[in-house]
Design a protein around this motif. Structure first.
Motif, PDB file in Angstrom:
ATOM      1  N   PRO A 126       0.826  -1.209   0.000  1.00 42.95           N
ATOM      2  CA  PRO A 126       0.000   0.000   0.000  1.00 42.95           C
ATOM      3  C   PRO A 126       0.863   1.264   0.000  1.00 42.95           C
ATOM      4  CG  PRO A 126      -0.807  -1.549   1.635  1.00 42.95           C
ATOM      5  CD  PRO A 126       0.520  -2.074   1.144  1.00 42.95           C
ATOM      6  N   SER A 127       0.348   2.298  -0.640  1.00 42.59           N
ATOM      7  CA  SER A 127       1.111   3.541  -0.804  1.00 42.59           C
ATOM      8  C   SER A 127       1.393   4.258   0.508  1.00 42.59           C
ATOM      9  CB  SER A 127       0.382   4.486  -1.763  1.00 42.59           C
ATOM     10  OG  SER A 127      -0.895   4.831  -1.251  1.00 42.59           O
ATOM     11  N   ASP A 128       0.621   3.950   1.556  1.00 45.90           N
ATOM     12  CA  ASP A 128       0.821   4.626   2.838  1.00 45.90           C
ATOM     13  C   ASP A 128       1.641   3.790   3.822  1.00 45.90           C
ATOM     14  OD1 ASP A 128      -1.139   2.682   3.243  1.00 45.90           O
ATOM     15  OD2 ASP A 128      -2.416   3.980   4.472  1.00 45.90           O
ATOM     16  N   ARG A 129       2.247   2.710   3.335  1.00 46.73           N
ATOM     17  CA  ARG A 129       3.027   1.847   4.215  1.00 46.73           C
ATOM     18  C   ARG A 129       4.482   1.771   3.779  1.00 46.73           C
ATOM     19  NH1 ARG A 129      -0.481  -3.430   5.865  1.00 46.73           N
ATOM     20  NH2 ARG A 129      -2.000  -2.342   7.156  1.00 46.73           N
ATOM     21  N   LYS A 130       5.296   1.235   4.693  1.00 47.07           N
ATOM     22  CA  LYS A 130       6.724   1.041   4.404  1.00 47.07           C
ATOM     23  C   LYS A 130       7.009  -0.454   4.313  1.00 47.07           C
ATOM     24  CE  LYS A 130       8.338   5.268   6.434  1.00 47.07           C
ATOM     25  NZ  LYS A 130       8.993   5.947   7.502  1.00 47.07           N
ATOM     26  N   LEU A 131       7.952  -0.780   3.476  1.00 45.01           N
ATOM     27  CA  LEU A 131       8.382  -2.158   3.285  1.00 45.01           C
ATOM     28  C   LEU A 131       9.160  -2.637   4.508  1.00 45.01           C
ATOM     29  CD1 LEU A 131       8.493  -4.319   1.051  1.00 45.01           C
ATOM     30  CD2 LEU A 131      10.590  -3.270   0.275  1.00 45.01           C
ATOM     31  N   THR A 132       8.909  -3.867   4.947  1.00 47.23           N
ATOM     32  CA  THR A 132       9.713  -4.467   6.004  1.00 47.23           C
ATOM     33  C   THR A 132      10.634  -5.495   5.336  1.00 47.23           C
ATOM     34  OG1 THR A 132       7.919  -6.014   6.500  1.00 47.23           O
ATOM     35  CG2 THR A 132       8.065  -4.066   7.880  1.00 47.23           C
ATOM     36  N   PHE A 133      11.903  -5.143   5.255  1.00 50.68           N
ATOM     37  CA  PHE A 133      12.861  -5.928   4.482  1.00 50.68           C
ATOM     38  C   PHE A 133      13.029  -7.354   4.999  1.00 50.68           C
ATOM     39  CE2 PHE A 133      14.048  -1.543   3.474  1.00 50.68           C
ATOM     40  CZ  PHE A 133      13.997  -1.620   2.089  1.00 50.68           C
ATOM     41  N   LYS A 134      13.015  -7.535   6.311  1.00 49.47           N
ATOM     42  CA  LYS A 134      13.179  -8.879   6.873  1.00 49.47           C
ATOM     43  C   LYS A 134      12.048  -9.807   6.434  1.00 49.47           C
ATOM     44  CE  LYS A 134      16.613  -9.311  10.002  1.00 49.47           C
ATOM     45  NZ  LYS A 134      17.767 -10.017   9.499  1.00 49.47           N
ATOM     46  N   THR A 135      10.805  -9.297   6.460  1.00 48.28           N
ATOM     47  CA  THR A 135       9.678 -10.154   6.085  1.00 48.28           C
ATOM     48  C   THR A 135       9.671 -10.439   4.584  1.00 48.28           C
ATOM     49  OG1 THR A 135       8.185  -8.252   6.023  1.00 48.28           O
ATOM     50  CG2 THR A 135       8.228  -9.533   8.055  1.00 48.28           C
ATOM     51  N   VAL A 136      10.115  -9.476   3.781  1.00 48.85           N
ATOM     52  CA  VAL A 136      10.227  -9.716   2.331  1.00 48.85           C
ATOM     53  C   VAL A 136      11.249 -10.821   2.090  1.00 48.85           C
ATOM     54  CG1 VAL A 136      11.034  -8.759   0.139  1.00 48.85           C
ATOM     55  CG2 VAL A 136       9.524  -7.423   1.587  1.00 48.85           C
ATOM     56  N   ALA A 137      12.416 -10.689   2.717  1.00 45.17           N
ATOM     57  CA  ALA A 137      13.463 -11.701   2.550  1.00 45.17           C
ATOM     58  C   ALA A 137      12.946 -13.071   2.981  1.00 45.17           C
ATOM     59  CB  ALA A 137      14.701 -11.312   3.353  1.00 45.17           C
ATOM     60  N   SER A 138      12.280 -13.122   4.118  1.00 40.74           N
ATOM     61  CA  SER A 138      11.753 -14.381   4.632  1.00 40.74           C
ATOM     62  C   SER A 138      10.722 -14.983   3.679  1.00 40.74           C
ATOM     63  CB  SER A 138      11.140 -14.150   6.007  1.00 40.74           C
ATOM     64  OG  SER A 138      10.593 -15.331   6.514  1.00 40.74           O
ATOM     65  N   ALA A 139       9.834 -14.154   3.149  1.00 39.99           N
ATOM     66  CA  ALA A 139       8.801 -14.631   2.220  1.00 39.99           C
ATOM     67  C   ALA A 139       9.411 -15.241   0.958  1.00 39.99           C
ATOM     68  CB  ALA A 139       7.858 -13.489   1.850  1.00 39.99           C
ATOM     69  N   LEU A 140      10.631 -14.810   0.633  1.00 37.47           N
ATOM     70  CA  LEU A 140      11.299 -15.299  -0.575  1.00 37.47           C
ATOM     71  C   LEU A 140      12.458 -16.246  -0.258  1.00 37.47           C
ATOM     72  CD1 LEU A 140      11.190 -11.959  -2.563  1.00 37.47           C
ATOM     73  CD2 LEU A 140       9.868 -14.026  -3.033  1.00 37.47           C
ATOM     74  N   GLY A 141      12.479 -16.751   0.972  1.00 36.12           N
ATOM     75  CA  GLY A 141      13.481 -17.728   1.351  1.00 36.12           C
ATOM     76  C   GLY A 141      14.878 -17.167   1.521  1.00 36.12           C
ATOM     77  N   GLY A 142      14.979 -15.880   1.827  1.00 39.48           N
ATOM     78  CA  GLY A 142      16.285 -15.256   2.010  1.00 39.48           C
ATOM     79  C   GLY A 142      16.495 -14.769   3.419  1.00 39.48           C
ATOM     80  N   LYS A 143      17.663 -14.166   3.625  1.00 36.91           N
ATOM     81  CA  LYS A 143      18.006 -13.639   4.943  1.00 36.91           C
ATOM     82  C   LYS A 143      17.894 -12.128   5.009  1.00 36.91           C
ATOM     83  CE  LYS A 143      20.819 -17.431   6.248  1.00 36.91           C
ATOM     84  NZ  LYS A 143      21.961 -18.138   6.439  1.00 36.91           N
ATOM     85  N   SER A 144      18.140 -11.462   3.861  1.00 38.66           N
ATOM     86  CA  SER A 144      18.085  -9.997   3.862  1.00 38.66           C
ATOM     87  C   SER A 144      17.547  -9.508   2.527  1.00 38.66           C
ATOM     88  CB  SER A 144      19.477  -9.404   4.098  1.00 38.66           C
ATOM     89  OG  SER A 144      20.323  -9.707   3.002  1.00 38.66           O
ATOM     90  N   ALA A 145      17.089  -8.276   2.540  1.00 37.95           N
ATOM     91  CA  ALA A 145      16.603  -7.639   1.311  1.00 37.95           C
ATOM     92  C   ALA A 145      16.951  -6.161   1.370  1.00 37.95           C
ATOM     93  CB  ALA A 145      15.094  -7.816   1.162  1.00 37.95           C
ATOM     94  N   SER A 146      17.138  -5.573   0.207  1.00 36.34           N
ATOM     95  CA  SER A 146      17.413  -4.144   0.116  1.00 36.34           C
ATOM     96  C   SER A 146      16.775  -3.604  -1.157  1.00 36.34           C
ATOM     97  CB  SER A 146      18.926  -3.881   0.106  1.00 36.34           C
ATOM     98  OG  SER A 146      19.517  -4.530  -1.006  1.00 36.34           O
ATOM     99  N   MET A 147      16.572  -2.299  -1.192  1.00 33.39           N
ATOM    100  CA  MET A 147      15.980  -1.687  -2.380  1.00 33.39           C
ATOM    101  C   MET A 147      16.953  -1.806  -3.550  1.00 33.39           C
ATOM    102  SD  MET A 147      12.936  -0.680  -1.730  1.00 33.39           S
ATOM    103  CE  MET A 147      12.631   0.279  -3.202  1.00 33.39           C
ATOM    104  N   MET A 148      16.411  -2.024  -4.724  1.00 33.19           N
ATOM    105  CA  MET A 148      17.209  -2.056  -5.934  1.00 33.19           C
ATOM    106  C   MET A 148      17.418  -0.606  -6.385  1.00 33.19           C
ATOM    107  SD  MET A 148      16.290  -3.964  -9.536  1.00 33.19           S
ATOM    108  CE  MET A 148      16.235  -5.581  -8.788  1.00 33.19           C
TER     109      MET A 148
END
Length: 161
Positions: free
Chosen positions: A69-91
């Motif tokens: 959603p446009s009014d929310r911020k990304l939580t990098f840990k949960t994104v990484a976890s959802a994709l089987g990773g340990k960390s995530a960062s903006m491209m």
């Protein structure tokens, strides 16, 4: 459905796949601090219903697309976890533009040049329709999030706060 605003790779894909969507043009402000919130305001839609498309790198190398959603911020840990990773960062924006074929502020989750995993924030499932970019600055499409996630095999997970 075609529109007077023309077609994009995103709208062509949605038409080809037979998914129902509606196009919504709006004034795009290149100077807006938060493009998603500016789009929601221009569309007269609640920010929780207007989603932004973000590109990330999981574990520093695997690209992925995240829709929140446009009014929310990304939580990098949960994104990484959802994709089987340990960390995530903006491209970095230039990398996102090269990978998707779209300009920042106009990146759609549909019709990107390279197919990457897509994560849709679970809050989308509370909406009957959400707005996502249709592949051009100032052009959104409204679509059923359940139909899109199911059709394209998106991961649905709580990835924003």
């Amino acid at each position: 459905m075609k529109s007077a605003t023309g077609s994009t790779p995103a709208t062509m894909l949605l038409e080809k796949e037979g998914l129902s969507f509606e196009l919504h043009a709006h004034d795009y402000d290149p100077d807006a601090a938060r493009k998603g919130l500016q789009a929601a305001e221009a569309l007269g839609a609640p920010p929780a219903q207007v989603f932004k498309t973000l590109l990330v790198k999981v574990d520093k190398e695997r690209p992925a697309c995240v829709i929140i959603p446009s009014d929310r911020k990304l939580t990098f840990k949960t994104v990484a976890s959802a994709l089987g990773g340990k960390s995530a960062s903006m491209m970095p924006p230039p990398d996102a533009e090269r990978m998707t074929g779209y300009k920042t502020g106009g990146i759609s989750p549909f019709g990107q040049k390279k197919t990457v995993p897509i994560v849709l924030d679970a809050s989308a499932m509370e909406q009957s329709r959400i707005y996502v970019n249709a592949g051009r600055r100032g052009l959104q499409c409204s679509i059923d999030p359940n139909a899109a996630a199911s059709h394209f095999g998106w991961t649905v997970a709580p990835v924003s706060e």
